[in-house]
Design a protein around this motif. Structure first.
Motif, PDB file in Angstrom:
ATOM      1  N   ASP A  31     -15.148   5.230 -11.564  1.00 30.15           N
ATOM      2  CA  ASP A  31     -15.335   6.455 -12.349  1.00 30.15           C
ATOM      3  C   ASP A  31     -14.396   7.566 -11.868  1.00 30.15           C
ATOM      4  O   ASP A  31     -13.814   8.294 -12.677  1.00 30.15           O
ATOM      5  CB  ASP A  31     -16.789   6.940 -12.273  1.00 30.15           C
ATOM      6  N   LEU A  32     -14.249   7.694 -10.546  1.00 31.11           N
ATOM      7  CA  LEU A  32     -13.315   8.705 -10.019  1.00 31.11           C
ATOM      8  C   LEU A  32     -11.886   8.406 -10.448  1.00 31.11           C
ATOM      9  O   LEU A  32     -11.141   9.322 -10.819  1.00 31.11           O
ATOM     10  CB  LEU A  32     -13.400   8.768  -8.494  1.00 31.11           C
ATOM     11  N   ALA A  33     -11.502   7.141 -10.413  1.00 37.87           N
ATOM     12  CA  ALA A  33     -10.151   6.769 -10.855  1.00 37.87           C
ATOM     13  C   ALA A  33      -9.956   7.160 -12.311  1.00 37.87           C
ATOM     14  O   ALA A  33      -8.905   7.691 -12.689  1.00 37.87           O
ATOM     15  CB  ALA A  33      -9.917   5.269 -10.666  1.00 37.87           C
ATOM     16  N   GLY A  34     -10.984   6.937 -13.134  1.00 38.86           N
ATOM     17  CA  GLY A  34     -10.898   7.317 -14.538  1.00 38.86           C
ATOM     18  C   GLY A  34     -10.762   8.816 -14.733  1.00 38.86           C
ATOM     19  O   GLY A  34     -10.095   9.275 -15.663  1.00 38.86           O
ATOM     20  N   ALA A  35     -11.380   9.590 -13.843  1.00 34.57           N
ATOM     21  CA  ALA A  35     -11.283  11.045 -13.932  1.00 34.57           C
ATOM     22  C   ALA A  35      -9.881  11.531 -13.556  1.00 34.57           C
ATOM     23  O   ALA A  35      -9.346  12.461 -14.164  1.00 34.57           O
ATOM     24  CB  ALA A  35     -12.328  11.701 -13.028  1.00 34.57           C
ATOM     25  N   PHE A  36      -9.280  10.901 -12.559  1.00 32.49           N
ATOM     26  CA  PHE A  36      -7.940  11.299 -12.127  1.00 32.49           C
ATOM     27  C   PHE A  36      -6.846  10.743 -13.034  1.00 32.49           C
ATOM     28  O   PHE A  36      -5.787  11.344 -13.180  1.00 32.49           O
ATOM     29  CB  PHE A  36      -7.677  10.853 -10.686  1.00 32.49           C
ATOM     30  N   PHE A  37      -7.098   9.567 -13.595  1.00 39.50           N
ATOM     31  CA  PHE A  37      -6.099   8.873 -14.420  1.00 39.50           C
ATOM     32  C   PHE A  37      -6.760   8.473 -15.738  1.00 39.50           C
ATOM     33  O   PHE A  37      -7.188   7.322 -15.898  1.00 39.50           O
ATOM     34  CB  PHE A  37      -5.565   7.642 -13.682  1.00 39.50           C
ATOM     35  N   LYS A  83      -5.615   2.642 -17.282  1.00 37.29           N
ATOM     36  CA  LYS A  83      -4.950   1.551 -16.560  1.00 37.29           C
ATOM     37  C   LYS A  83      -5.314   1.567 -15.081  1.00 37.29           C
ATOM     38  O   LYS A  83      -5.596   0.522 -14.503  1.00 37.29           O
ATOM     39  CB  LYS A  83      -3.431   1.626 -16.722  1.00 37.29           C
ATOM     40  N   GLU A  84      -5.298   2.748 -14.479  1.00 39.88           N
ATOM     41  CA  GLU A  84      -5.586   2.848 -13.053  1.00 39.88           C
ATOM     42  C   GLU A  84      -7.041   2.485 -12.756  1.00 39.88           C
ATOM     43  O   GLU A  84      -7.329   1.863 -11.745  1.00 39.88           O
ATOM     44  CB  GLU A  84      -5.264   4.243 -12.517  1.00 39.88           C
ATOM     45  N   SER A 139      -8.859   0.307 -14.300  1.00 37.85           N
ATOM     46  CA  SER A 139      -8.926  -1.165 -14.311  1.00 37.85           C
ATOM     47  C   SER A 139      -8.328  -1.736 -13.035  1.00 37.85           C
ATOM     48  O   SER A 139      -8.861  -2.683 -12.444  1.00 37.85           O
ATOM     49  CB  SER A 139      -8.193  -1.726 -15.524  1.00 37.85           C
ATOM     50  N   PHE A 140      -7.212  -1.163 -12.618  1.00 44.36           N
ATOM     51  CA  PHE A 140      -6.556  -1.580 -11.377  1.00 44.36           C
ATOM     52  C   PHE A 140      -7.482  -1.349 -10.185  1.00 44.36           C
ATOM     53  O   PHE A 140      -7.673  -2.229  -9.350  1.00 44.36           O
ATOM     54  CB  PHE A 140      -5.251  -0.796 -11.225  1.00 44.36           C
ATOM     55  N   VAL A 141      -8.088  -0.157 -10.116  1.00 43.55           N
ATOM     56  CA  VAL A 141      -9.017   0.170  -9.026  1.00 43.55           C
ATOM     57  C   VAL A 141     -10.194  -0.800  -9.032  1.00 43.55           C
ATOM     58  O   VAL A 141     -10.610  -1.285  -7.978  1.00 43.55           O
ATOM     59  CB  VAL A 141      -9.491   1.634  -9.130  1.00 43.55           C
ATOM     60  N   ASN A 142     -10.721  -1.092 -10.200  1.00 44.81           N
ATOM     61  CA  ASN A 142     -11.837  -2.027 -10.295  1.00 44.81           C
ATOM     62  C   ASN A 142     -11.464  -3.383  -9.699  1.00 44.81           C
ATOM     63  O   ASN A 142     -12.235  -3.960  -8.919  1.00 44.81           O
ATOM     64  CB  ASN A 142     -12.280  -2.178 -11.755  1.00 44.81           C
ATOM     65  N   ALA A 143     -10.286  -3.884 -10.047  1.00 46.41           N
ATOM     66  CA  ALA A 143      -9.849  -5.188  -9.544  1.00 46.41           C
ATOM     67  C   ALA A 143      -9.659  -5.169  -8.026  1.00 46.41           C
ATOM     68  O   ALA A 143     -10.108  -6.080  -7.316  1.00 46.41           O
ATOM     69  CB  ALA A 143      -8.557  -5.612 -10.238  1.00 46.41           C
ATOM     70  N   VAL A 144      -9.009  -4.128  -7.516  1.00 45.43           N
ATOM     71  CA  VAL A 144      -8.763  -4.043  -6.067  1.00 45.43           C
ATOM     72  C   VAL A 144     -10.080  -3.899  -5.307  1.00 45.43           C
ATOM     73  O   VAL A 144     -10.321  -4.596  -4.312  1.00 45.43           O
ATOM     74  CB  VAL A 144      -7.802  -2.882  -5.745  1.00 45.43           C
ATOM     75  N   LEU A 189       0.813  -1.213   0.000  1.00 41.39           N
ATOM     76  CA  LEU A 189       0.000   0.000   0.000  1.00 41.39           C
ATOM     77  C   LEU A 189       0.853   1.274   0.000  1.00 41.39           C
ATOM     78  O   LEU A 189       0.514   2.252  -0.657  1.00 41.39           O
ATOM     79  CB  LEU A 189      -0.951  -0.015   1.203  1.00 41.39           C
ATOM     80  N   GLY A 190       1.976   1.251   0.688  1.00 46.74           N
ATOM     81  CA  GLY A 190       2.843   2.420   0.752  1.00 46.74           C
ATOM     82  C   GLY A 190       3.438   2.819  -0.587  1.00 46.74           C
ATOM     83  O   GLY A 190       3.842   3.960  -0.769  1.00 46.74           O
ATOM     84  N   ARG A 191       3.486   1.893  -1.548  1.00 44.04           N
ATOM     85  CA  ARG A 191       4.024   2.194  -2.879  1.00 44.04           C
ATOM     86  C   ARG A 191       2.961   2.708  -3.831  1.00 44.04           C
ATOM     87  O   ARG A 191       3.278   3.149  -4.930  1.00 44.04           O
ATOM     88  CB  ARG A 191       4.647   0.937  -3.500  1.00 44.04           C
ATOM     89  N   ILE A 192       1.720   2.637  -3.419  1.00 39.55           N
ATOM     90  CA  ILE A 192       0.609   3.053  -4.274  1.00 39.55           C
ATOM     91  C   ILE A 192       0.543   4.578  -4.300  1.00 39.55           C
ATOM     92  O   ILE A 192       0.790   5.254  -3.295  1.00 39.55           O
ATOM     93  CB  ILE A 192      -0.724   2.466  -3.738  1.00 39.55           C
ATOM     94  N   ASP A 193       0.187   5.129  -5.448  1.00 39.75           N
ATOM     95  CA  ASP A 193       0.001   6.567  -5.604  1.00 39.75           C
ATOM     96  C   ASP A 193      -0.908   7.096  -4.481  1.00 39.75           C
ATOM     97  O   ASP A 193      -1.918   6.463  -4.161  1.00 39.75           O
ATOM     98  CB  ASP A 193      -0.654   6.816  -6.978  1.00 39.75           C
ATOM     99  N   PRO A 194      -0.585   8.240  -3.873  1.00 40.32           N
ATOM    100  CA  PRO A 194      -1.392   8.759  -2.766  1.00 40.32           C
ATOM    101  C   PRO A 194      -2.850   9.032  -3.131  1.00 40.32           C
ATOM    102  O   PRO A 194      -3.735   8.899  -2.292  1.00 40.32           O
ATOM    103  CB  PRO A 194      -0.692  10.047  -2.346  1.00 40.32           C
ATOM    104  N   THR A 195      -3.106   9.387  -4.380  1.00 37.91           N
ATOM    105  CA  THR A 195      -4.499   9.591  -4.800  1.00 37.91           C
ATOM    106  C   THR A 195      -5.247   8.266  -4.760  1.00 37.91           C
ATOM    107  O   THR A 195      -6.392   8.201  -4.289  1.00 37.91           O
ATOM    108  CB  THR A 195      -4.559  10.201  -6.221  1.00 37.91           C
TER     109      THR A 195
END
Length: 159
Positions: free
Chosen positions: A128-134, A138-139, A141-146, A94-100
């Motif tokens: 949807d928020l992840a898509g707005a920020f990134f 890719k992010e 899809s990553f957020v969806n999986a997590v 978790l510490g390596r993940i982007d702060p957003t």
């Protein structure tokens, strides 16, 4: 008797979506500035909800939902971080993940842990928020999986 018109379902959805954005921003700000939840909550409620920015009026937001998300994210942070960590591959703690993204996982986790909203709605909103920020996708899809993994951990019998 109140002269206010009740909000339409569409207006309520927009308000809740804006509230989730505010909560993500507030959690990010708390982590970066080391300010307390009370200080950040007060700032957002006083200066961000419904503020005018570059000639456009921002959405008001749902005060109760905002307060719920940021309070639960702070109060349940260890549990939420553990859920998130379980969903991440070993080489990406978790510490390596982007702060957003960390703020996003904590906001979504707060809603999943103490859900007043259907988990599927929570996942869609935060993806949807992840898509707005990134915007490269890719992010998101990553957020969806997590978040899907976190939801299955929280609701093992399905959601």
């Amino acid at each position: 008797m109140s002269s206010r018109k009740p909000l339409s379902d569409n207006k309520k959805r927009k308000m809740r979506s804006a509230t989730r954005l505010y909560a993500l921003q507030a959690l990010f700000q708390m982590e970066q500035s080391k300010q307390s939840v009370d200080v950040v909550r007060s700032e957002f409620l006083s200066y961000r909800f419904g503020a005018e920015y570059e000639g456009e009026r921002l959405e008001k937001g749902d005060v109760d939902l905002f307060t719920h998300i940021i309070n639960e994210a702070v109060n349940q942070q260890a549990k939420i971080d553990q859920l998130t960590h379980k969903a991440l591959v070993e080489k990406w703690p978790l510490g390596r993940i982007d702060p957003t993204l960390r703020a996003l996982f904590r906001a979504a986790g707060a809603e999943l842990v103490k859900a007043n909203t259907a988990p599927r709605v929570i996942l869609v909103e935060y993806v949807d928020l992840a898509g707005a920020f990134f915007p490269d996708g890719k992010e998101a899809s990553f957020v969806n999986a997590v978040l899907d993994h976190m939801a299955h951990e929280t609701y093992p019998k399905g959601f």
